[in-house]
Design an enzyme around this catalytic site. Sequence first.
Site, PDB file in Angstrom:
ATOM      1  N   ALA A   1       2.656  -0.551   9.113  1.00 26.24           N
ATOM      2  CA  ALA A   1       3.794  -1.352   9.588  1.00 26.24           C
ATOM      3  C   ALA A   1       3.712  -2.775   9.028  1.00 26.24           C
ATOM      4  O   ALA A   1       4.740  -3.354   8.637  1.00 26.24           O
ATOM      5  CB  ALA A   1       3.816  -1.378  11.112  1.00 26.24           C
TER       6      ALA A   1
ATOM      7  N   ILE B   1      -8.082   2.650  -4.516  1.00 27.46           N
ATOM      8  CA  ILE B   1      -9.015   2.151  -5.530  1.00 27.46           C
ATOM      9  C   ILE B   1     -10.311   1.796  -4.816  1.00 27.46           C
ATOM     10  O   ILE B   1     -10.294   1.315  -3.674  1.00 27.46           O
ATOM     11  CB  ILE B   1      -8.435   0.944  -6.317  1.00 27.46           C
ATOM     12  CG1 ILE B   1      -9.428   0.474  -7.391  1.00 27.46           C
ATOM     13  CG2 ILE B   1      -8.024  -0.192  -5.403  1.00 27.46           C
ATOM     14  CD1 ILE B   1      -8.809  -0.402  -8.472  1.00 27.46           C
TER      15      ILE B   1
ATOM     16  N   TYR C   1      -1.388  -0.874  10.337  1.00 24.59           N
ATOM     17  CA  TYR C   1      -1.606  -1.296   8.943  1.00 24.59           C
ATOM     18  C   TYR C   1      -0.353  -1.026   8.105  1.00 24.59           C
ATOM     19  O   TYR C   1       0.139  -1.917   7.403  1.00 24.59           O
ATOM     20  CB  TYR C   1      -2.813  -0.550   8.369  1.00 24.59           C
ATOM     21  CG  TYR C   1      -3.061  -0.808   6.894  1.00 24.59           C
ATOM     22  CD1 TYR C   1      -3.634  -1.994   6.459  1.00 24.59           C
ATOM     23  CD2 TYR C   1      -2.724   0.153   5.938  1.00 24.59           C
ATOM     24  CE1 TYR C   1      -3.865  -2.229   5.107  1.00 24.59           C
ATOM     25  CE2 TYR C   1      -2.955  -0.069   4.592  1.00 24.59           C
ATOM     26  CZ  TYR C   1      -3.520  -1.257   4.176  1.00 24.59           C
ATOM     27  OH  TYR C   1      -3.748  -1.484   2.841  1.00 24.59           O
TER      28      TYR C   1
ATOM     29  N   SER D   1       0.815  -1.217   0.000  1.00 25.75           N
ATOM     30  CA  SER D   1       0.000   0.000   0.000  1.00 25.75           C
ATOM     31  C   SER D   1       0.846   1.262   0.000  1.00 25.75           C
ATOM     32  O   SER D   1       1.950   1.297   0.559  1.00 25.75           O
ATOM     33  CB  SER D   1      -0.882  -0.011   1.251  1.00 25.75           C
ATOM     34  OG  SER D   1      -1.483   1.235   1.441  1.00 25.75           O
TER      35      SER D   1
ATOM     36  N   LYS E   1       2.412  -3.611   6.206  1.00 26.32           N
ATOM     37  CA  LYS E   1       2.724  -3.533   4.773  1.00 26.32           C
ATOM     38  C   LYS E   1       4.210  -3.260   4.543  1.00 26.32           C
ATOM     39  O   LYS E   1       4.801  -3.764   3.581  1.00 26.32           O
ATOM     40  CB  LYS E   1       1.856  -2.464   4.107  1.00 26.32           C
ATOM     41  CG  LYS E   1       0.372  -2.812   4.068  1.00 26.32           C
ATOM     42  CD  LYS E   1       0.104  -4.080   3.262  1.00 26.32           C
ATOM     43  CE  LYS E   1      -1.377  -4.312   3.020  1.00 26.32           C
ATOM     44  NZ  LYS E   1      -1.639  -5.515   2.217  1.00 26.32           N
TER      45      LYS E   1
HETATM   46  N1  LIG Z   1      -8.543  -0.465  -1.787  1.00 22.50           N
HETATM   47  C1  LIG Z   1      -7.529   0.360  -1.637  1.00 22.50           C
HETATM   48  O1  LIG Z   1      -7.667   1.575  -1.847  1.00 22.50           O
HETATM   49  C2  LIG Z   1      -6.169  -0.158  -1.257  1.00 22.50           C
HETATM   50  C3  LIG Z   1      -5.123   0.768  -1.142  1.00 22.50           C
HETATM   51  C4  LIG Z   1      -3.862   0.302  -0.838  1.00 22.50           C
HETATM   52  C5  LIG Z   1      -3.629  -1.053  -0.664  1.00 22.50           C
HETATM   53  N2  LIG Z   1      -4.672  -1.945  -0.749  1.00 22.50           N
HETATM   54  C6  LIG Z   1      -4.370  -3.360  -0.583  1.00 22.50           C
HETATM   55  O2  LIG Z   1      -4.974  -4.078  -1.654  1.00 22.50           O
HETATM   56  C7  LIG Z   1      -5.304  -5.393  -1.211  1.00 22.50           C
HETATM   57  C8  LIG Z   1      -6.749  -5.686  -1.509  1.00 22.50           C
HETATM   58  O3  LIG Z   1      -7.558  -4.780  -0.770  1.00 22.50           O
HETATM   59  P1  LIG Z   1      -9.090  -4.559  -1.140  1.00 22.50           P
HETATM   60  O4  LIG Z   1      -9.311  -3.108  -1.161  1.00 22.50           O
HETATM   61  O5  LIG Z   1      -9.419  -5.395  -2.292  1.00 22.50           O
HETATM   62  O6  LIG Z   1      -9.786  -5.150   0.212  1.00 22.50           O
HETATM   63  P2  LIG Z   1     -11.263  -5.703   0.406  1.00 22.50           P
HETATM   64  O7  LIG Z   1     -12.177  -5.140  -0.604  1.00 22.50           O
HETATM   65  O8  LIG Z   1     -11.551  -5.461   1.857  1.00 22.50           O
HETATM   66  O9  LIG Z   1     -11.127  -7.292   0.147  1.00 22.50           O
HETATM   67  C9  LIG Z   1     -10.306  -8.032   0.998  1.00 22.50           C
HETATM   68  C10 LIG Z   1     -10.304  -9.492   0.598  1.00 22.50           C
HETATM   69  O10 LIG Z   1      -9.408 -10.166   1.522  1.00 22.50           O
HETATM   70  C11 LIG Z   1     -10.086 -11.261   2.094  1.00 22.50           C
HETATM   71  N3  LIG Z   1      -9.700 -11.466   3.488  1.00 22.50           N
HETATM   72  C12 LIG Z   1      -9.625 -10.567   4.480  1.00 22.50           C
HETATM   73  N4  LIG Z   1      -9.318 -11.163   5.631  1.00 22.50           N
HETATM   74  C13 LIG Z   1      -9.212 -12.478   5.367  1.00 22.50           C
HETATM   75  C14 LIG Z   1      -8.937 -13.623   6.144  1.00 22.50           C
HETATM   76  N5  LIG Z   1      -8.730 -13.549   7.470  1.00 22.50           N
HETATM   77  N6  LIG Z   1      -8.908 -14.831   5.536  1.00 22.50           N
HETATM   78  C15 LIG Z   1      -9.152 -14.930   4.215  1.00 22.50           C
HETATM   79  N7  LIG Z   1      -9.412 -13.897   3.414  1.00 22.50           N
HETATM   80  C16 LIG Z   1      -9.450 -12.686   3.992  1.00 22.50           C
HETATM   81  C17 LIG Z   1     -11.565 -10.909   2.044  1.00 22.50           C
HETATM   82  O11 LIG Z   1     -12.297 -12.110   2.100  1.00 22.50           O
HETATM   83  P3  LIG Z   1     -13.906 -12.109   2.284  1.00 22.50           P
HETATM   84  O12 LIG Z   1     -14.452 -11.509   1.021  1.00 22.50           O
HETATM   85  O13 LIG Z   1     -14.264 -13.551   2.429  1.00 22.50           O
HETATM   86  O14 LIG Z   1     -14.174 -11.271   3.490  1.00 22.50           O
HETATM   87  C18 LIG Z   1     -11.675 -10.158   0.713  1.00 22.50           C
HETATM   88  O15 LIG Z   1     -11.886 -11.064  -0.332  1.00 22.50           O
HETATM   89  C19 LIG Z   1      -4.965  -5.443   0.269  1.00 22.50           C
HETATM   90  O16 LIG Z   1      -3.697  -6.043   0.434  1.00 22.50           O
HETATM   91  C20 LIG Z   1      -4.934  -3.995   0.674  1.00 22.50           C
HETATM   92  O17 LIG Z   1      -4.125  -3.778   1.801  1.00 22.50           O
HETATM   93  C21 LIG Z   1      -5.949  -1.514  -1.043  1.00 22.50           C
END
Ligand SMILES: NC(=O)c1ccc[n+]([C@@H]2O[C@H](COP(=O)([O-])OP(=O)(O)OC[C@H]3O[C@@H](n4cnc5c(N)ncnc54)[C@H](OP(=O)(O)O)[C@@H]3O)[C@@H](O)[C@H]2O)c1
Length: 236
Positions: free
Chosen positions: A148, A179, A146, A133, A150
């Site tokens: 830390a 996003i 969070y 991130s 990453k």
């Molecule tokens: N969105 C952003 O703006 C953003 C920015 C920077 C970095 N990121 C990074 O991008 C990545 C994806 O984020 P996202 O925005 O797509 O998040 P999200 O929409 O919250 O989706 C998270 C996914 O991770 C799964 N997950 C969470 N905890 C879990 C666990 N204990 N066991 C198994 N699966 C688990 C969830 O499963 P369930 O569907 O079953 O709950 C879901 O499918 C992450 O690494 C995040 O840190 C996102």
Amino acid sequence: MSAYDSHLVLVTGSRRGVGKLLTEHFLAGGARVVGIARGASTIDHEAYFHISADLANPAAVADAFKQVRALTPSLDIVVNSAAVLTSQYALIMPAASAEEMVQVNLLAPFLVSREAAKMMRARKWGRIINVSSMAVRLEPIGDSMYAATKAGLTTLTNILAKELAPLNITCNTLGISAIETDMLKKLPGDKVAAVVSGLPLPRMATPNDICNVIDFFASPRSGYISAQTIYLGGLS
Ligand SMILES: NC(=O)c1ccc[n+]([C@@H]2O[C@H](COP(=O)([O-])OP(=O)(O)OC[C@H]3O[C@@H](n4cnc5c(N)ncnc54)[C@H](OP(=O)(O)O)[C@@H]3O)[C@@H](O)[C@H]2O)c1
């Protein structure tokens, strides 16, 4: 021939958000994809296999890999996208939320990567890509734990890159910017707008921005690219 024809890909967090868009990207490219998330599948595709598992639990990760090995003898590409975010001042952050971020964002990618590497060892080829991130670079208030986890993920990836180099497995990190996903919705809109407008490239990330870097790291041509972190949005 499509980009990922005959590739076997594992994506964590495949039910929603970035993990889902990457799963659909690999499927569209001809791959067979195994996805892991907590809940039931949200993807209906003949080349998609879903495993419901709580990655916060190391025993559940081990069980999930028994299922992965039953589905496929080998893996080519692994993307660790699953993560959790609790954004809160350190003084009032519940310890359980901090612990969950360590388990899902840091320990799980370690466990998943090493199990995947054991499977990649057979073919002596592999790509491990960990999703990080912009928070690592921006160090936002409220995101101490969070960010830390990453930052730790980058360190983990870089050391795995050295350990797995003899197996011809590359390990890289993609630090994405904001996003539109469920995770982003957990943050106040004004905070997100301020962060995005402060980026060198002041806009939200698109699926194409993310897939572009994933394709680069996953490419057979990127065998000499390892222990690298690419940030979106112009962050260095
Ligand atoms: N969105 C952003 O703006 C953003 C920015 C920077 C970095 N990121 C990074 O991008 C990545 C994806 O984020 P996202 O925005 O797509 O998040 P999200 O929409 O919250 O989706 C998270 C996914 O991770 C799964 N997950 C969470 N905890 C879990 C666990 N204990 N066991 C198994 N699966 C688990 C969830 O499963 P369930 O569907 O079953 O709950 C879901 O499918 C992450 O690494 C995040 O840190 C996102």
